[in-house]
Design a protein around this motif. Structure first.
Motif, PDB file in Angstrom:
ATOM      1  N   LEU A 343      38.328  46.822  49.174  1.00  0.00           N
ATOM      2  CA  LEU A 343      38.266  46.991  47.712  1.00  0.00           C
ATOM      3  C   LEU A 343      37.522  45.813  47.079  1.00  0.00           C
ATOM      4  CD1 LEU A 343      39.394  48.444  45.069  1.00  0.00           C
ATOM      5  CD2 LEU A 343      41.287  46.814  45.212  1.00  0.00           C
ATOM      6  N   SER A 347      34.046  45.919  45.156  1.00  0.00           N
ATOM      7  CA  SER A 347      34.076  45.536  43.734  1.00  0.00           C
ATOM      8  C   SER A 347      33.027  44.478  43.440  1.00  0.00           C
ATOM      9  CB  SER A 347      35.443  44.959  43.355  1.00  0.00           C
ATOM     10  OG  SER A 347      36.387  45.972  43.246  1.00  0.00           O
ATOM     11  N   ARG A 350      29.564  46.128  43.509  1.00  0.00           N
ATOM     12  CA  ARG A 350      29.291  46.993  42.348  1.00  0.00           C
ATOM     13  C   ARG A 350      29.096  46.198  41.065  1.00  0.00           C
ATOM     14  NH1 ARG A 350      29.970  52.445  41.813  1.00  0.00           N
ATOM     15  NH2 ARG A 350      30.561  53.479  43.751  1.00  0.00           N
ATOM     16  N   GLN A 351      29.872  45.124  40.933  1.00  0.00           N
ATOM     17  CA  GLN A 351      29.799  44.362  39.682  1.00  0.00           C
ATOM     18  C   GLN A 351      28.815  43.201  39.776  1.00  0.00           C
ATOM     19  OE1 GLN A 351      33.697  43.579  37.878  1.00  0.00           O
ATOM     20  NE2 GLN A 351      34.565  45.182  39.163  1.00  0.00           N
ATOM     21  N   VAL A 358      36.149  38.742  40.856  1.00  0.00           N
ATOM     22  CA  VAL A 358      36.712  40.078  40.673  1.00  0.00           C
ATOM     23  C   VAL A 358      38.060  40.232  41.390  1.00  0.00           C
ATOM     24  CG1 VAL A 358      34.464  41.164  40.329  1.00  0.00           C
ATOM     25  CG2 VAL A 358      35.404  41.000  42.635  1.00  0.00           C
ATOM     26  N   ALA A 362      41.179  43.124  40.871  1.00  0.00           N
ATOM     27  CA  ALA A 362      41.345  44.045  41.998  1.00  0.00           C
ATOM     28  C   ALA A 362      42.774  43.943  42.541  1.00  0.00           C
ATOM     29  CB  ALA A 362      40.330  43.721  43.092  1.00  0.00           C
ATOM     30  N   ALA A 392      37.180  50.650  43.727  1.00  0.00           N
ATOM     31  CA  ALA A 392      36.180  49.696  43.235  1.00  0.00           C
ATOM     32  C   ALA A 392      35.334  50.322  42.143  1.00  0.00           C
ATOM     33  CB  ALA A 392      35.301  49.229  44.390  1.00  0.00           C
ATOM     34  N   GLU A 393      35.038  51.610  42.290  1.00  0.00           N
ATOM     35  CA  GLU A 393      34.252  52.281  41.251  1.00  0.00           C
ATOM     36  C   GLU A 393      35.037  52.324  39.934  1.00  0.00           C
ATOM     37  OE1 GLU A 393      32.859  56.232  42.290  1.00  0.00           O
ATOM     38  OE2 GLU A 393      32.235  56.624  40.211  1.00  0.00           O
ATOM     39  N   LEU A 395      37.353  50.210  38.989  1.00  0.00           N
ATOM     40  CA  LEU A 395      37.389  48.853  38.423  1.00  0.00           C
ATOM     41  C   LEU A 395      36.055  48.497  37.778  1.00  0.00           C
ATOM     42  CD1 LEU A 395      39.364  47.052  41.274  1.00  0.00           C
ATOM     43  CD2 LEU A 395      40.155  47.435  38.933  1.00  0.00           C
ATOM     44  N   ALA A 396      34.968  48.976  38.361  1.00  0.00           N
ATOM     45  CA  ALA A 396      33.644  48.683  37.796  1.00  0.00           C
ATOM     46  C   ALA A 396      33.467  49.400  36.455  1.00  0.00           C
ATOM     47  CB  ALA A 396      32.553  49.094  38.783  1.00  0.00           C
TER      48      ALA A 396
END
Ligand code: ADP
Ligand code: MG
Length: 495
Positions: A343, A347, A350-351, A358, A362, A392-393, A395-396
């Motif tokens: 995760l 994350s 992605r970010q 992050v 998370a 993760a998506e 959270l992004a």
């Protein structure tokens, strides 16, 4: 310091002394001395070789993988590894023990002394000594409840390798015993030497309990056999300590014996009087050579160890900046740790940020929303309906403002039900946060107009009403307005 756990009698307090013999089934494809499969759950007597059935003339052949796992376990628990050890026969008669003896290690076990550090809920730490770890064969299983008059025997488990991990009598309360088994289990699972599945009996404990007046020599102990859950271990200790204190207070003596725990009644009952070692007629196993380990083998075992839970926990604190509590939660189980690391990596990617930036979000999402959902669904992380990439998506989308906190919770619920990706859900169901200033300005104006009386009260000093206005605008937007933007616009309109 944790307050001492004492059991009070009429004539004063007693201290409880506990030592555990934990039987951990070794992860290995085949049995300790035969090639039969160790897989759980086969039809009865389908995983039995001629050696396991003790056919005359069959010879045991030591399984190197089981030796490797025992050495790795010893190293992970900081124990000395004995370069030379020996197998012994432990003789007794039982229907599920076809040979009439169990091959075990008595005087010269493969692993010697070590220690496990435990931590109690209040943060108190304590080292619990390990006396030894030896390798032995499991017995078969007698089944008494399938027929009114007959007992059945299933030899599938006969000959499976067990590590018996014997603690020193260092534990002093049910809570300490629970923390010890929890910690031990986490380490064994992390290194992959035992799956720790207590329901299937892969990890079970013989619980030795005695009581004494604080400072006095150890009292006579009773051994409660084969307890297969942490809760039962704790209940058995509490019951047994009380029983022994009551005996002593009544002027009677505790008799050393083997007892069993009845989970339905929450009590221990006598099973048999304690046998002494000489009753087993231990003698060196004549069919096996002494076991001699060389340094290269031991070093290879050491090199094969992954990061251990306490090291991982420290790393989460220092490298990722997580609180000790959250770091502890995320390192209690290896599968959860690995899930978290996926995760986190996803994350960060992605970010476009370093993991440390992050990590807290998370970790909070995983230990909060995800764990709560798994508990509600009665699932473990291994069968989580949501993947680390999907988490993760989500959270992004939260981080870039596509979703607000409340919307993210809604989207997460739909993810749990449908398994769809959060971006797809937000798009298809129109759950994206509204950040269109013009549209929200109109909503703000409408709310203020419809509540002119409250606006007057607010301007007269009733500032509490601000939350009411926020709520009304959120409602008007169907919960999709950006709360931050609504706040700004309202402040401007009312100010
Ligand atoms: P045995 O082989 O007969 O079971 P051990 O000496 O190997 O006996 O001890 C078995 C377990 O009993 C160990 O975990 C040890 O810590 C524990 N133990 C020994 N003495 C006591 C005692 N007085 N009270 C509680 N536990 C004890
Ligand atoms: Mg014992």
């Amino acid at each position: 310091m944790a307050p001492p756990y004492l059991v009070n009698g009429e004539t004063g307090p007693f201290e409880v002394v506990i030592g555990l013999e934990v039987h951990a089934q070794v992860i290995s494809k085949s049995k300790l001395f035969s090639g039969a499969s160790t897989a759980f759950g086969g039809a009865p007597n389908t995983r039995v070789s001629l050696v396991d059935a003790a056919m005359p003339g069959m010879l045991p052949v030591l399984n190197g993988e089981c030796v490797r796992q025992a050495v790795r376990t010893g190293l992970a628990l900081g124990c000395t590894i004995n370069r030379r050890s020996r197998f012994d026969r432990k003789n007794y008669f039982y229907a599920d023990l076809p040979a009439g003896y169990q091959i075990s290690q008595y005087e010269a076990p493969i692993v010697g002394e070590g220690a496990v550090e435990i931590e109690l809920e209040d943060g108190t730490r304590k080292a619990v000594g390990i006396e030894r770890i030896h390798l032995e064969q499991d017995a078969g299983k007698s089944i008494h409840d399938l027929h009114p008059e007959l007992s059945y025997v299933d030899l599938n488990r006969a000959g499976v390798a067990l590590m018996e991990i014997v603690s020193k009598p260092d534990l002093r309360s049910p809570a300490e015993a629970g923390a010890y088994v929890t910690t031990l289990r986490a380490i064994l699972r992390a290194i992959g030497s035992c799956d720790g599945n207590m329901q299937e009996g892969s990890l079970r404990a013989d619980v030795n309990v005695s009581v004494r007046r604080p400072g006095a020599p150890f009292g006579t102990r009773c051994e409660i056999k084969n307890v297969n859950s942490i809760r039962f271990i704790q209940q058995a200790i509490a019951f047994e300590a009380r029983r022994q204190v009551d005996l002593i207070e009544a002027g009677e003596a505790v008799v050393q014996e083997t007892r069993l725990f009845d989970p339905e009644r929450g009590e221990t009952r006598p099973l048999r009087s304690k046998e002494d070692a000489h009753d087993y007629r231990y003698f060196p196993e004549p069919d096996l050579l002494p076991l001699v380990l060389d340094e290269a083998f031991i070093e290879a075992c050491r090199a094969s160890l992954p990061e251990l839970p306490h090291a991982r926990r420290r790393r989460y604190e220092t490298e990722l900046g997580l609180s000790p509590y959250v770091a502890g939660v995320l390192t209690a189980d290896i599968e959860e740790s690995l899930w978290f690391e996926l995760l986190l990596a996803e994350s960060a990617k992605r970010q476009g940020k370093p993991p440390r930036e992050v990590a807290e979000r998370a970790a909070n999402w995983m230990t909060g929303d995800l764990f709560a959902a798994l508990k509600r669904l009665d699932r473990t992380i291994a069968d989580s309906p949501v993947t680390p990439a999907q988490g993760a998506e989500l959270l992004a989308l939260l981080a870039d403002g596509t979703l607000s906190g409340p919307l993210a919770k809604q989207v997460f619920e739909i993810m749990l039900e449908t398994g769809e990706n959060p971006g797809v859900i937000a798009e298809a169901r129109g759950l994206k946060q509204v950040t269109d200033t013009a549209a929200l300005e109109a909503a703000v104006a409408a709310v203020l107009q419809a509540n002119a009386d409250k606006v007057a009260e607010y301007r007269a000093g009733k500032e509490k009403l601000f939350g009411f206005f926020v709520g009304q605008v959120m409602k008007a937007s169907g919960g999709k307005a950006s709360p931050a933007l609504v706040n700004d616009l309202l402040k401007r309109a009312l100010g």
